[in-house]
Design a protein around this motif. Structure first.
Motif, mmCIF file in Angstrom:
data_model
loop_
_atom_site.group_PDB
_atom_site.id
_atom_site.type_symbol
_atom_site.label_atom_id
_atom_site.label_comp_id
_atom_site.label_asym_id
_atom_site.label_seq_id
_atom_site.Cartn_x
_atom_site.Cartn_y
_atom_site.Cartn_z
ATOM 1 N N GLU A 60 30.227 15.372 -14.477
ATOM 2 C CA GLU A 60 31.319 14.883 -15.257
ATOM 3 C C GLU A 60 30.657 14.315 -16.634
ATOM 4 O OE1 GLU A 60 33.965 12.217 -13.685
ATOM 5 O OE2 GLU A 60 34.898 13.859 -12.295
ATOM 6 N N ARG A 61 29.764 13.547 -16.348
ATOM 7 C CA ARG A 61 28.828 12.877 -17.569
ATOM 8 C C ARG A 61 28.437 13.924 -18.489
ATOM 9 N NH1 ARG A 61 24.133 11.457 -16.116
ATOM 10 N NH2 ARG A 61 22.869 12.242 -17.748
ATOM 11 N N ARG A 64 31.143 15.744 -20.487
ATOM 12 C CA ARG A 64 31.765 14.816 -21.583
ATOM 13 C C ARG A 64 30.822 14.766 -22.757
ATOM 14 N NH1 ARG A 64 35.694 11.284 -20.210
ATOM 15 N NH2 ARG A 64 36.542 11.223 -17.844
ATOM 16 N N ALA A 92 37.630 15.563 -15.885
ATOM 17 C CA ALA A 92 36.785 14.866 -17.044
ATOM 18 C C ALA A 92 36.497 15.614 -18.450
ATOM 19 C CB ALA A 92 35.305 14.751 -16.277
ATOM 20 N N GLU A 96 38.139 14.248 -21.845
ATOM 21 C CA GLU A 96 37.224 14.040 -23.106
ATOM 22 C C GLU A 96 37.839 14.946 -24.192
ATOM 23 O OE1 GLU A 96 34.272 12.131 -25.065
ATOM 24 O OE2 GLU A 96 34.821 11.762 -23.147
#
Length: 131
Positions: A60-61, A64, A92, A96
């Motif tokens: 997810e990070r 994003r 996610a 974003e």
């Protein structure tokens, strides 16, 4: 031509806008196909990025961050061919993209990218000719 207009070309009529609807007025100047882990250095402002998702980040990070980097580069929209390598954009990624106003489109995997680029480029040129 903007993203909303681009959705009117035959090959993109089956596209589903899953995020970033507030950015549908973004200008589309070209379509570009990229399937590599870090596409941001290769995109230019106003491009519609077409991808199979083959190299799309899993975390997810990272997703994003990828959307942030693409938005900062001025990408008009991103279209993901589903469901061959990726079933759908993740929550996610959608969140974003909504925050940044970057339209995310899901297109049927069966629609050839060559058809999309040809039709879109023809429409862009016709639009410029009218101006």
């Amino acid at each position: 031509m903007n993203v909303r207009d681009a959705l009117g070309v035959e090959s993109l009529r089956a596209a589903k806008v899953v995020a970033g609807a507030s950015g549908l007025e973004r200008e589309v100047r070209w379509a570009h196909v990229i399937d590599m882990p870090d596409p941001a250095p290769w995109v230019r402002p106003g491009q519609l990025l077409l991808t199979t998702g083959f190299a799309w980040p899993q975390g997810e990070r990272e997703q994003r961050e990828q959307i942030g980097a693409l938005t900062e580069r001025g990408l008009a929209a991103m279209a993901l061919a589903v469901p061959r390598y990726v079933d759908h954009f993740t929550p996610a990624a959608i969140e974003e993209a909504d925050l940044r106003g970057l339209p995310l489109l899901e297109i049927p995997f069966e629609v050839p990218f060559a058809q999309i680029t040809e039709e879109l480029h023809r429409a862009i040129l016709a639009d410029q000719y009218r101006v």
